[in-house]
Design a protein around this motif. Structure first.
Motif, short mmCIF file in Angstrom:
data_model
loop_
_atom_site.label_atom_id
_atom_site.label_comp_id
_atom_site.label_asym_id
_atom_site.label_seq_id
_atom_site.Cartn_x
_atom_site.Cartn_y
_atom_site.Cartn_z
N LEU A 147 0.84 -1.19 0.00
CA LEU A 147 0.00 0.00 0.00
C LEU A 147 0.87 1.24 0.00
CD1 LEU A 147 -2.56 -1.01 2.76
CD2 LEU A 147 -3.11 -0.71 0.35
N TYR A 148 1.92 1.19 0.83
CA TYR A 148 2.84 2.32 0.97
C TYR A 148 4.06 1.87 1.75
CZ TYR A 148 0.90 2.64 5.72
OH TYR A 148 0.51 2.36 7.00
N PHE A 149 5.12 2.66 1.67
CA PHE A 149 6.33 2.42 2.44
C PHE A 149 6.52 3.52 3.47
CE2 PHE A 149 7.55 0.11 -1.50
CZ PHE A 149 7.84 -1.12 -0.93
N ASP A 150 7.23 3.18 4.53
CA ASP A 150 7.75 4.12 5.51
C ASP A 150 9.27 3.99 5.54
OD1 ASP A 150 5.34 5.20 6.53
OD2 ASP A 150 5.08 3.50 7.87
N VAL A 151 9.97 5.09 5.81
CA VAL A 151 11.40 5.03 6.09
C VAL A 151 11.71 5.97 7.25
CG1 VAL A 151 12.13 4.39 3.74
CG2 VAL A 151 11.91 6.81 4.35
N ASP A 152 12.67 5.59 8.06
CA ASP A 152 13.10 6.48 9.12
C ASP A 152 13.77 7.72 8.52
OD1 ASP A 152 12.20 5.18 11.36
OD2 ASP A 152 14.18 4.84 12.24
N VAL A 153 13.32 8.89 8.95
CA VAL A 153 13.91 10.16 8.56
C VAL A 153 14.18 10.96 9.82
CG1 VAL A 153 12.81 10.26 6.28
CG2 VAL A 153 11.62 11.20 8.28
#
Length: 437
Positions: A147-153
């Motif tokens: 559905l979507y990605f997350d990344v640590d920022v």
């Protein structure tokens, strides 16, 4: 084999029947009523900040269809995953459900998930996904539709930076430490202390220490397991480098023990913290406290790289479902480029290659990026990441996250020596990895 693993494994026969013989019966699953296939969808409210959005989307899908009806069961985050797992193991669960990117190994090994090609996905469909979609691959097949990605920022308070004459966000570990120390020291001298940095997870959301820790371990050149996934590999030089660096923020009194990273950031008492970019939706609830006073930057680069933890969610389907085609129809709709472009409204990362989607979708994504310059930093961070860390994390996942929650915090706080903390993680995770063989 653990009891849960045995229950999941029992679904493998049903899975094989569903894929090879229409006459083979299965327990639970979708049904057909009035000429319409009914698909049971269980999900946690993944649209951050608006739980009702999932219901709206399912209603939109149902209104657009004449052959498929989706029945939604909306679960809570606190126990939703466990309820799904228990129901699937009992043969009474959903046809389609929400799962973390990377997927769970028990389901994959038991053959409980339908591969995307059995759900009507073509090569043309899957080729549109970003290469990072490999996180949902197992033994050469894709089992999850992202559905979507997350990344640590890194999030930082621009108003605090301006107050202390800091030109821009730190780009390296060294700059992060010195910038954070400067803010902590100078703000205290000015009469209102602002902590320059806080590690997300050393606060009100302990589970977040896992993504934080794995990001810094990655930046130090470390890994979670050996390439064959059989050995835990955190008690290494890279692990010691990462944990000693994190510990130094507390030893040197740059960061406060026990202060909430998110709440402190919203109130202006914390200047910088790392977490998945989707936390932006939480920051925006600060209203006047945060509006126009913060920004996003890529993670500061460590000794080896600027990588970070990857997260996000995918849709998966039960291999033993009676109407795999109907499940696939719903998945292709809810995880489509058109819907994923909408998920950017809560700062979820678009999981498709922009060069391969419809021009109208690309235009929508481009407009959202232009409207919010934070997307540039998010996409820069996305480009630094590979599937490797999440594929490792799939193995002994629960044991690792439980061990890290306890031992990383204890090591960073100085409650136990760093070597002991890392040794404990490897010991506990190693036992779980051994049980997978």
């Amino acid at each position: 084999m653990a009891p849960l693993r045995r229950r999941l494994a029992s679904l493998a026969l049903a899975s094989a029947c569903a894929l090879s013989a229409a006459a083979c019966a299965t327990g639970g699953g979708s049904s057909t009523a009035g000429g319409r296939a009914t698909v049971k969808f269980w999900s946690m409210p993944y649209w951050i900040g608006d739980d009702s959005k999932i219901k709206d989307l399912v209603s939109q899908f149902n209104a657009s269809q004449d052959k498929v009806t989706v029945e939604l069961t909306l679960l809570e985050w606190k126990d939703g995953r466990d309820k799904i797992k228990q129901a699937i193991a009992a043969g009474t669960g959903p046809d389609v459900w929400l799962m973390n990117n990377g997927l769970e190994l028990d389901y994959l090994k038991a053959g409980s998930l339908a591969p995307l090609d059995a759900l009507g996905y073509t090569t043309a469909d899957t080729d549109k996904f970003l290469p990072l979609s490999k996180v949902d691959e197992y033994e050469g097949k894709l089992y999850g539709a992202p559905l979507y990605f997350d990344v640590d920022v890194m999030l930082y308070r621009t108003d605090v930076f301006q107050q202390f004459g800091i030109a821009g966000p730190p780009k390296t570990w060294e700059e992060l430490k010195s910038t954070a120390a400067r803010i902590t020291t100078e703000s205290a001298a000015a009469g209102k202390k602002v902590s320059g940095w806080q590690f997300k997870g050393m606060d009100d959301h302990l589970n977040a220490i896992n993504s934080t820790w794995e990001s810094f371990l990655c930046q130090a050149g470390g890994s979670l397991t050996s390439p064959d996934f059989k050995t835990s590999t955190q008690n290494t030089e890279a692990g010691r480098t990462a944990m000693n660096y994190m510990k130094s923020f507390y030893t040197d009194k740059v960061s406060p023990t026990g202060t909430s990273a998110l709440n402190g950031f919203i109130s202006g008492d914390v200047a910088m913290f790392p977490f998945f970019q989707s936390v932006i939706a939480n920051v925006q609830t600060g209203g006047a406290k945060t509006e126009g006073k913060w920004a996003v930057a890529p993670m500061p680069t460590g000794p080896k790289s600027g990588c970070s933890m990857v997260g996000g969610h995918s849709l998966v389907a039960k291999a033993g479902g009676k109407n795999l085609a109907a499940s696939g129809t719903f998945m292709r709709w809810l995880a489509s480029p058109e819907r994923s472009a909408q998920y950017m409204d809560f700062h979820a990362i678009f999981p498709y290659d922009l060069a391969k989607v419809d021009p109208s979708v690309k235009a929508t994504v481009d407009d959202k990026v232009k409207a919010d310059p934070n997307w540039n930093a998010i996409f820069e961070q996305l480009g630094r990441n590979t599937p490797d860390l999440l594929l490792q994390d799939r193995h002994a996942f629960q044991a690792r996250w439980d061990a890290q929650k306890a031992s990383v915090v204890a090591g960073v706080n100085g409650q136990v020596p760093v070597d002991k903390a890392l040794e404990t993680i490897d010991g506990q995770v190693g036992k779980a990895l051994s049980s997978e063989k």
